[in-house]
Structures are given as structure tokens and as C-alpha cells.
Design an enzyme around this catalytic site. Structure first.
Site, PDB file in Angstrom:
ATOM      1  N   ASP A  27     -18.489 -22.648 -54.185  1.00  0.00           N
ATOM      2  CA  ASP A  27     -17.736 -23.740 -53.989  1.00  0.00           C
ATOM      3  C   ASP A  27     -17.841 -25.011 -55.260  1.00  0.00           C
ATOM      4  O   ASP A  27     -19.021 -25.505 -55.595  1.00  0.00           O
ATOM      5  CB  ASP A  27     -17.895 -24.527 -52.756  1.00  0.00           C
ATOM      6  CG  ASP A  27     -17.048 -25.870 -52.418  1.00  0.00           C
ATOM      7  OD1 ASP A  27     -16.000 -26.205 -53.175  1.00  0.00           O
ATOM      8  OD2 ASP A  27     -17.199 -26.353 -51.277  1.00  0.00           O
ATOM      9  N   SER A  61      -9.317 -24.900 -50.303  1.00  0.00           N
ATOM     10  CA  SER A  61     -10.087 -26.142 -49.869  1.00  0.00           C
ATOM     11  C   SER A  61      -8.890 -27.198 -49.607  1.00  0.00           C
ATOM     12  O   SER A  61      -8.049 -27.460 -50.374  1.00  0.00           O
ATOM     13  CB  SER A  61     -11.010 -26.711 -50.896  1.00  0.00           C
ATOM     14  OG  SER A  61     -11.412 -27.924 -50.464  1.00  0.00           O
ATOM     15  N   MET A 120     -16.739 -35.329 -45.484  1.00  0.00           N
ATOM     16  CA  MET A 120     -17.699 -36.206 -46.299  1.00  0.00           C
ATOM     17  C   MET A 120     -17.860 -37.713 -45.487  1.00  0.00           C
ATOM     18  O   MET A 120     -16.830 -38.059 -45.038  1.00  0.00           O
ATOM     19  CB  MET A 120     -17.056 -36.518 -47.669  1.00  0.00           C
ATOM     20  CG  MET A 120     -16.950 -35.094 -48.302  1.00  0.00           C
ATOM     21  SD  MET A 120     -16.201 -35.714 -50.156  1.00  0.00           S
ATOM     22  CE  MET A 120     -15.876 -33.928 -50.628  1.00  0.00           C
ATOM     23  N   ASP A 130     -13.432 -29.962 -45.938  1.00  0.00           N
ATOM     24  CA  ASP A 130     -14.655 -30.617 -46.480  1.00  0.00           C
ATOM     25  C   ASP A 130     -14.848 -32.122 -45.706  1.00  0.00           C
ATOM     26  O   ASP A 130     -13.556 -32.685 -45.598  1.00  0.00           O
ATOM     27  CB  ASP A 130     -14.480 -31.125 -47.921  1.00  0.00           C
ATOM     28  CG  ASP A 130     -14.960 -30.119 -48.862  1.00  0.00           C
ATOM     29  OD1 ASP A 130     -15.874 -29.212 -48.606  1.00  0.00           O
ATOM     30  OD2 ASP A 130     -13.937 -29.493 -49.704  1.00  0.00           O
ATOM     31  N   HIS A 157     -10.796 -23.886 -45.932  1.00  0.00           N
ATOM     32  CA  HIS A 157     -12.190 -24.631 -46.113  1.00  0.00           C
ATOM     33  C   HIS A 157     -11.794 -26.274 -46.032  1.00  0.00           C
ATOM     34  O   HIS A 157     -11.114 -26.749 -46.464  1.00  0.00           O
ATOM     35  CB  HIS A 157     -12.408 -24.364 -47.478  1.00  0.00           C
ATOM     36  CG  HIS A 157     -14.193 -24.876 -47.895  1.00  0.00           C
ATOM     37  ND1 HIS A 157     -15.288 -24.281 -47.465  1.00  0.00           N
ATOM     38  CD2 HIS A 157     -14.451 -26.198 -48.601  1.00  0.00           C
ATOM     39  CE1 HIS A 157     -16.136 -25.009 -47.838  1.00  0.00           C
ATOM     40  NE2 HIS A 157     -15.860 -26.020 -48.447  1.00  0.00           N
ATOM     41  N   HIS A 177     -17.249 -27.628 -44.072  1.00  0.00           N
ATOM     42  CA  HIS A 177     -18.301 -27.771 -44.703  1.00  0.00           C
ATOM     43  C   HIS A 177     -19.004 -29.298 -44.527  1.00  0.00           C
ATOM     44  O   HIS A 177     -18.093 -30.127 -45.160  1.00  0.00           O
ATOM     45  CB  HIS A 177     -17.935 -27.867 -46.500  1.00  0.00           C
ATOM     46  CG  HIS A 177     -19.071 -27.748 -47.539  1.00  0.00           C
ATOM     47  ND1 HIS A 177     -18.855 -28.025 -48.799  1.00  0.00           N
ATOM     48  CD2 HIS A 177     -20.295 -28.198 -47.256  1.00  0.00           C
ATOM     49  CE1 HIS A 177     -20.024 -28.236 -49.393  1.00  0.00           C
ATOM     50  NE2 HIS A 177     -20.741 -28.348 -48.726  1.00  0.00           N
ATOM     51  N   MET A 226     -20.544 -32.411 -45.551  1.00  0.00           N
ATOM     52  CA  MET A 226     -21.205 -33.046 -46.512  1.00  0.00           C
ATOM     53  C   MET A 226     -21.528 -34.517 -45.954  1.00  0.00           C
ATOM     54  O   MET A 226     -21.179 -35.567 -46.186  1.00  0.00           O
ATOM     55  CB  MET A 226     -20.396 -33.157 -47.563  1.00  0.00           C
ATOM     56  CG  MET A 226     -20.398 -31.860 -48.550  1.00  0.00           C
ATOM     57  SD  MET A 226     -19.497 -31.996 -50.002  1.00  0.00           S
ATOM     58  CE  MET A 226     -17.926 -31.225 -49.305  1.00  0.00           C
ATOM     59  N   MET A 266     -23.470 -24.616 -54.232  1.00  0.00           N
ATOM     60  CA  MET A 266     -22.529 -25.526 -54.710  1.00  0.00           C
ATOM     61  C   MET A 266     -22.734 -25.483 -56.167  1.00  0.00           C
ATOM     62  O   MET A 266     -23.534 -25.390 -56.934  1.00  0.00           O
ATOM     63  CB  MET A 266     -23.001 -26.942 -54.407  1.00  0.00           C
ATOM     64  CG  MET A 266     -22.654 -27.292 -52.990  1.00  0.00           C
ATOM     65  SD  MET A 266     -20.994 -27.233 -52.238  1.00  0.00           S
ATOM     66  CE  MET A 266     -20.077 -28.429 -53.550  1.00  0.00           C
TER      67      MET A 266
END
Length: 227
Positions: free
Chosen positions: A172, A7, A34, A32, A30, A63, A65, A134
Site C-alpha cells: 500500500d 483505495s 485515520m 483507510d 480498501h 486499514h 491507522m 507499507m
């Protein structure tokens, strides 16, 4: 086979291209995303993903979010994502979104927060290429692994097996040398690791070591023998 996805949330954001190269033996990178609405943190968006996809040959595992993934997911595929994960709690039309992601050439994945049960989504599983459980509350890196998620991972693996699906099961949050074997034994086969990789002296070796541990645990797991 166990897949290790480092990540970049745990990487040095000022050196993202170099940090991506440091884990070139990884299966996916990975990423993220957000938005400071769905989760209380703000990371990166489409332009950074676009730059990152040009800087590495490792496929990007996005991913999201974020609120309104139905609107934004297609843009991340255009930016270079090979897999896009949206949250069940945020998607307005998860089946339609999963089909759109697949139609645009990416793998479709859905994530569940720790308190969200898998059972209501059983009929949706054939629409997905991956399901993300998660193992911490989404929004921050470096959190401690939640052991209470292990039964949920087992139940999810049982549902996947019952339907005969070739569906990856990703975990994750808090994945490390100390927790990856338990995740693999429970049924996970894709592992997101942040500080366990980027906090190591040799990130590439950390990826290899994690994969080795996961595959050894998988080899002795009941679900893998029955698969």
C-alpha cells in the site's frame, strides 16, 4: 492470483456510493481509517463504513491507522468490514487482536510501517490472514513509492514460504502502472491502488490493467514458481 484493492482515500468523499460502484470489478475496496493521532490525518469512522458496506457488494478491506485498534477493530467488523488491518506499532496485544478479528468472522491482517522490520513478527504470522507492507509512510494519499521497501517484501515472502502459510502479502502506497510489477516480482499478491485507479478516466479499466500487469509479473517471479 493478484488482487486489486482500490483505495477510497483517493475517491470523492461526497460521492462514496458512486465511487464504490465505479470499481465493482475490484477484489476488495480498501478503506483507510485515520484518527489524527497515530497518523497526522483524519478520515472516516464507523458510521461511514457502515453506510459504505450497504452501498456496495465489494467486500471492505479496512486499514486502521489508529491508536488503540484493540478497542476499535471489533466495531468495524460489526460495521461490515470483511478484512481488518491493524498496525503492529499500535496494537497492545496483536495475537489476541488477530484471534478476536478472526473469531468475529473477518480476515485478520497486520500492517508494518516502512521502518518496522518483519523479522520480530515471524512467529506471529500463522495468526494472520494477510500482512501489509507499507510502501510509503502512512497518513496521506498520493505519495511516491519507496523502492527501498522491495527487499522487505522479498524477505516477508521468503518467511511466508518457509512456514508454508497461505498468507496474503499486501502493499500500500504509490502502487501504479509504473511500480506494480516490481511489487509483484518481489512477492506481493494484494495491491492497494488509490490515485492510479481513481485518478484514471476509467477506474474499472485501471483495475483490470493493474491486475493484468501484476499477474504477468507474478508468472515470471521466482517465488511464484516455487510456491
Amino acid at each position: 492470483m493478484a488482487l486489486i484493492n482500490p483505495s477510497i482515500l483517493s475517491a470523492d468523499f461526497a460521492r462514496l456510493a458512486e465511487e464504490a460502484k465505479a470499481v465493482e470489478g475490484a477484489d476488495w475496496l480498501h478503506v483507510d481509517v485515520m484518527d489524527n493521532h497515530f497518523v497526522p490525518n483524519l478520515t472516516l469512522g464507523v458510521p461511514v463504513v457502515e453506510s459504505l458496506s450497504r452501498a456496495t457488494d465489494t467486500p471492505l478491506d479496512l486499514h486502521l491507522m489508529i491508536e488503540d485498534p484493540d478497542r476499535w477493530a471489533p466495531q468495524y467488523i460489526e460495521a461490515g468490514a470483511g478484512s481488518v488491518t491493524f498496525h503492529a506499532e499500535a496494537a497492545a496485544a496483536p495475537v489476541r487482536l488477530a484471534r478476536e478479528i478472526r473469531a468475529k468472522g473477518a480476515r485478520a491482517s497486520m500492517a508494518l510501517k516502512p521502518a518496522t522490520p518483519i523479522e520480530p513478527y515471524e512467529d506471529l504470522l500463522p495468526e494472520l490472514d494477510m500482512l501489509l507492507i507499507m510502501t510509503v509512510e502512512p497518513g496521506f494519499g498520493g505519495q511516491a513509492f519507496l523502492d527501498i521497501m522491495l527487499p522487505k517484501i522479498r524477505r516477508t515472502r521468503e518467511l511466508i514460504s518457509r512456514h508454508g502459510l497461505e498468507l496474503w502479502l499486501q502493499v500500500d502506497g504509490g502502487v501504479s502502472d509504473a511500480t506494480i510489477e516490481r511489487c509483484a516480482e518481489a512477492g506481493a499478491d494484494v495491491f492497494v491502488a488509490g490515485s492510479a485507479v481513481y485518478g484514471a478516466d476509467d477506474p474499472a479499466k485501471a483495475v483490470r490493467d493493474l491486475r493484468e500487469k501484476a499477474e504477468a509479473a507474478t508468472a515470471g517471479a521466482g517465488w511464484a514458481c516455487a510456491h
